[in-house]
Structures are given as structure tokens and as C-alpha cells.
Design an enzyme around this catalytic site. Structure first.
Site, PDB file in Angstrom:
ATOM      1  NE  ARG A 168      20.762   3.586   0.765  1.00 11.31           N
ATOM      2  CZ  ARG A 168      21.135   4.087  -0.328  1.00 11.31           C
ATOM      3  NH1 ARG A 168      19.835   5.455  -0.565  1.00 11.31           N
ATOM      4  NH2 ARG A 168      21.388   3.155  -0.842  1.00 11.31           N
ATOM      5  CG  MET A 173      17.410  -0.124  -0.774  1.00  9.94           C
ATOM      6  SD  MET A 173      17.179   1.821  -1.021  1.00  9.94           S
ATOM      7  CE  MET A 173      16.522   2.663   0.535  1.00  9.94           C
ATOM      8  CB  CYS A 174      22.914  -1.794   1.880  1.00  7.26           C
ATOM      9  SG  CYS A 174      22.446  -2.908   1.973  1.00  7.26           S
ATOM     10  N   GLY A 175      22.756   1.528   3.965  1.00  7.83           N
ATOM     11  CA  GLY A 175      23.219   2.435   3.572  1.00  7.83           C
ATOM     12  C   GLY A 175      24.804   2.083   4.847  1.00  7.83           C
ATOM     13  CB  THR A 197      21.898   0.318   7.842  1.00  4.65           C
ATOM     14  OG1 THR A 197      21.107   1.348   6.834  1.00  4.65           O
ATOM     15  CG2 THR A 197      21.752   2.258   9.007  1.00  4.65           C
TER      16      THR A 197
END
Lengths: 301, 236
Positions: free
Chosen positions: A31, A1-3, A151
Site C-alpha cells: 500500500r 493508498m498508504c497504510g 507505509t
């Protein structure tokens, strides 16, 4: 994930970048609930630099901050300084080289960490949400020309402010990046750059990206050339954004393993991991498209 | 889109997606034939796992997995879609007026997925039946390991088209940047042209059926043959 998110105003004038970026990273909060960060670029070209330093002694930050300010005063005028949540922000009046500034800070305050040095760049990050980031560093009112944000959902290294993104390219003013994915030849590349004297502060694989790009550009590559080369030199999955004082760039791995969408309006170029963040910036009528594998783009003024 | 007089409206604003999907399902149980979904604002997992015929029109762009795991509904998305559009559907139809993200119509077993804009990477990956129609261009590795079914691309196809496909067919109207491992071009037969022409007409998609190219499996990866080791090495 991560944004990851990026916003680049087409006009040279400053706009409400802080407020737009907060909306975008808030939309991607799910995320990456671990930490949040932004690299914001002010429109006015300063003759000096903005320096962000994480103080080593979080319990007694004042003492260390004073030592750093004394050392930096030796390099020239200090226009302003403040400590928020254990992070020192200094506005320097002179244009000392980033490496000189970083060395002066580390010598005067061992164990501290230079988050960024930039003429236009101001880099903020912390463990927690976008709202908490704003509460600590008051970014809602920031006006500028472009920005990138992140994020984080930590998968490989620990959750603390140092391991949060964006990462700055030590030694090169203003260059910062945000990355979604994993760089699997990170250890090998890190060894290489450490041999060349590059200092790494964390065990986050994403820290290699600005180091790599800075190195390529030091050797004469343009940002676009460095981004293109990175697609074969970096192994693993990635969609990443990079910003300099004048540019915003992106690169996507050869399998399009990580999402990245972009949209263009009359006012700006907007990129994000999910359309939801683009909608948050531009409204629901915006037309966003997923970028193809191996894509490289650069926008500049 | 033809306006339907007695259309029930579900507004996503201020509600959780779980709540929105529950409202859609309750309306279906109550016999509502047509449901309009407002303000989707690119949120994920809208109109998923609906197992009966119903008309759903989503007035905007959607996030990931829209219309996935359905069997029967006709879902129309006025905007674009994120990753995994209509993933794993068994039947019914999902129409996206805009473009779709990676993995559109992944693993569908039946039904129809229509994307009027472009599809990103891996559209129709592991297709197990059904039909995928793409009005624009399609991304890297479209039809990767598809096992059955049909993919139609009216625009251009990126590299790796039909990589390691087992069966089924891919029709391409534009340029093909490169075929994947063991994907081969075959001549368009009369039946192909007729069927393709009907599909294009039915969904008002661009292109002239006889000018399309047909891509199928070469069959060389169906059974391991140690004398063709190089074929396998390239594929794996």
C-alpha cells in the site's frame, strides 16, 4: 493508498512491539512502497527524553552532530548518542521542555530537523521498505507498550525522509500521528498555525494533524475531545492514528472514505488499514471489523 | 455447511493470488464441483471473475473484492471480508459468515450477497439488481443511488439510508439512524412480508418479517423541478 497500523498493549508491561510492528507494516508494504516509519513507545518512564534529529549535511553528519550534542549538553546530561543513516539519536538525562530542546538543536545546526522529542517516544522513518527501516535503525528488538506505523504512497508531496510519516507534534512531547488520506484545508490551517509560530518542515498535508491536535490539547482539550473536534475541523478524507505516552487514539472522516479496521485480543488492541496487517500481528483467527464513519476511539492506561 | 466428499483444495499460502485464482479456474474447467480455499489470510481479489456454477468455500477472512465480477459461483467465506465484497456480480451467491468492509455488493446486477455479521459504509451502493442480505447492522449510506434490487438489514442502519435511491427496496429490522435524501418509508404489504420471510428463513437470518420497515424512493429526484430547488440543493 498508504497504510497505517497501531498496536496498544493492554498490560502496562513491555512487549516485543518492534517485532510486531515490523510484521504489520511489512504486510501493508504494497500500500505504500515509498517510505516506512514507526513511532514506538517504550514502557519505562525515563526522567529525560529521546531526541531524533535529521542532520542537514548528510555527507558530513559528524560535524553537525557534534555541534548539536554540545548545545544539548548545555541543557543537561547526555546519556547516549548515535548517528544512523544521517539521523542523530540522543538520550537526554534531563526533562527540558520540547520547545527548548528543539530551539537548541536548530540554533546549533541550521537546516537540521527535529523528528521527535519524547519521554517514551522514539520515532524512526526512512525512504524504502520495512526491512530497510529495520536495517537502518535496528527496531526489531524494541520493547514497549504501544506503537503506530505508516507505509507511504506519496500523492501530493515529495518522497524523502522528511516527508515520511509518522509526524511528531512539535512542542508537545510524545504526541505523534500517522494518516491515510488527504487534508484539503491544509493550506488554510497551516497559515493559521504558522501565524502562531508553529514551524512546518515539509509540504506534506499530514503534518497538520499532530500540529492541530497539539494545539487543541495546549488549549486544554483531552485527546478524545481533540479527535472529535478534528472530524469537523479537518476537511478531506482521513483515517488517522495518534499516540501519546499513555494513549492510542483514532479518528475517521464523516464519509468513511478511508479504511480502518480494529480488533481486540486478550493482549492488545490492534488497528490497521487492512485486515492483512491485523492477521500479521494476531494470527488468522482474529476478528477484525471496519470502523464506521466519524468514529473516534481512545485507549489509555 | 454440508461436507462435500470430493472437495478439491487450493492453499493460498506461499502462492500469488493470480496463481490461486488460476488454480480455481483450472479446477472449474476440469469439472470440479466444489473447491476449498485454505489460508486466505485476508488477501485481496480471491475467487474473482468466475463465470460458471461452482461451490467455493474460503476457510478464513478475505481482503478486498472477494468473489467480485462473478456470474454463477456460490462462494462462502468462513471469516470476514474487506472492502468491495462481491462487487459487480451478475449472478450466483456470495455468503460471508463474518462482517464486511465498505462497499459490499456495490453495483451488483443480479445474484445474492449474504453478510451474516455487520456491513460497513455504502453496502449496496449503486445496486442494479439482485439481493443483499445483512444479518447485523449496516453502515453509513447503505443503498446510496441504488437503481433496482433489494437490500435487507436485520439490525440497525446508520445515517443516510437509501440516499438518492432511484428504485428498489430496503427492509430494515432494527433502528434507522436517519434516512438519506428522498428515501421514504412505505407500509409493508403482504407480498413484502411473504418474500422477506422466505429470504430470512432461507438464510437463517434473525428477525420477524412483519416487524421490518420498508424504505423506497420518494421519486422527487427522478426529474428536475425548478420549483423544488431546495430538495435538489440538499441532495447535491
Amino acid at each position: 493508498m498508504c497504510g497505517i497500523v497501531g498496536y496498544f498493549r493492554k498490560a502496562d508491561s513491555e512487549g516485543p512491539i518492534g517485532e510486531v510492528m515490523l510484521r504489520m507494516i511489512t504486510a501493508l508494504g504494497c500500500r505504500g512502497p515509498d517510505s516506512t516509519g514507526l513511532a514506538l513507545y517504550g514502557g519505562k518512564r525515563r526522567s529525560g527524553a529521546v531526541v531524533r534529529v535529521k542532520l542537514a549535511d548528510q555527507a558530513e553528519p559528524t560535524h553537525q552532530a557534534t555541534a548539536i550534542l554540545d548545545a544539548l549538553a548545555g541543557l543537561g546530561e547526555i546519556r547516549a548518542s548515535a548517528v544512523d543513516d544521517g539521523v542523530l539519536r540522543v538520550e537526554l538525562g534531563n526533562g527540558a521542555a520540547a520547545t527548548v530542546v528543539e530551539r537548541a538543536v536548530l540554533r546549533s545546526a541550521p537546516g537540521s530537523e527535529v523528528f521527535s522529542v519524547g519521554r517514551r517516544l522514539d520515532l524512526v522513518k526512512r525512504v524504502g521498505t520495512a526491512a530497510e527501516l529495520d536495517a537502518s535503525f535496528h527496531i526489531r528488538g524494541f520493547r514497549g507498550t504501544h506503537a503506530i506505523g505508516h507505509t507511504r504512497l506519496a500523492t501530493e508531496s515529495k518522497v524523502d525522509i522528511s516527508h515520511s510519516q509518522p509526524f511528531w507534534a512539535h512542542g508537545r512531547r510524545d504526541l505523534a500521528s500517522v494518516h491515510n488520506g488527504h487534508i484539503t484545508n491544509y493550506v488554510k490551517l497551516r497559515d493559521l498555525y504558522e501565524m502562531r509560530g508553529h514551524v512546518f518542515y515539509t509540504h506534506n498535508d499530514s503534518e497538520i494533524i499532530p500540529a492541530y491536535l497539539g494545539d487543541r490539547m495546549d488549549q486544554g482539550a483531552t485527546l478524545e475531545q481533540a479527535l472529535r473536534q478534528s472530524i469537523s475541523d479537518l476537511d478531506g478524507t482521513f483515517s488517522y492514528l495518534v499516540a501519546t505516552a499513555e494513549e492510542l487514539g483514532l479518528a475517521k472522516d464523516g464519509f468513511s472514505a478511508k479504511p480502518l479496521l480494529m480488533a481486540e485480543t486478550d493482549e492488545a488492541v490492534v488497528v490497521a488499514t487492512e485486515e492483512i496487517a491485523i492477521v500479521a500481528a494476531c494470527g488468522p483467527d482474529v476478528h477484525a471489523t471496519e470502523l464506521p464513519a466519524r468514529e473516534v476511539r481512545v485507549w489509555s492506561r | 455447511m454440508v461436507a462435500v466428499a470430493s472437495r478439491l483444495t487450493v492453499d493460498c499460502r506461499g502462492r500469488s493470488i493470480r496463481d490461486v485464482n488460476r488454480a480455481i479456474r483450472e479446477a472449474m474447467v476440469a469439472g470440479e464441483p466444489s473447491i476449498q480455499v485454505l489460508h486466505p489470510e485476508a488477501r485481496h481479489s480471491l475467487a474473482v471473475a468466475l463465470l460458471a456454477p461452482v461451490e467455493i468455500r474460503i476457510e478464513g477472512s478475505v481482503g478486498y473484492y472477494c468473489g467480485g465480477m462473478g456470474d454463477g459461483p456460490h462462494v462462502t467465506i468462513a471469516g470476514s471480508a474487506g472492502w468491495g465484497l462481491a462487487e459487480c456480480i451478475m449472478g450466483g451467491q456470495v455468503v460471508c459468515r463474518g462482517s464486511a468492509g465498505n462497499g459490499a455488493a456495490a453495483s451488483i446486477r443480479g445474484g445474492r450477497v449474504v453478510i451474516h455479521g455487520n456491513a460497513a459504509a455504502r453496502a449496496g451502493i449503486s445496486l442494479k439488481g439482485g439481493t443483499v442480505l445483512i444479518g447485523g447492522n449496516t453502515g453509513y449510506m447503505t443503498g446510496f443511488m441504488m437503481q433496482k434490487g433489494t437490500i435487507v438489514v436485520c439490525g440497525d442502519a446508520a445515517e443516510g439510508l437509501g440516499d438518492s435511491m432511484y428504485a428498489g427496496e430496503i427492509y430494515v429490522g432494527g433502528r434507522i439512524a436517519g434516512l438519506g435524501n428522498d428515501a421514504v418509508e412505505q407500509p409493508m404489504g403482504e407480498a413484502d412480508v411473504t418474500r422477506l420471510g422466505e429470504l430470512l428463513e432461507e438464510h437463517a437470518l434473525p428477525g420477524d418479517a412483519p416487524r421490518f420497515r420498508k424504505i423506497c424512493t420518494g421519486g422527487r429526484l427522478h426529474n428536475f423541478n425548478k420549483h423544488e430547488f431546495d430538495v435538489w440543493r440538499a441532495a447535491l
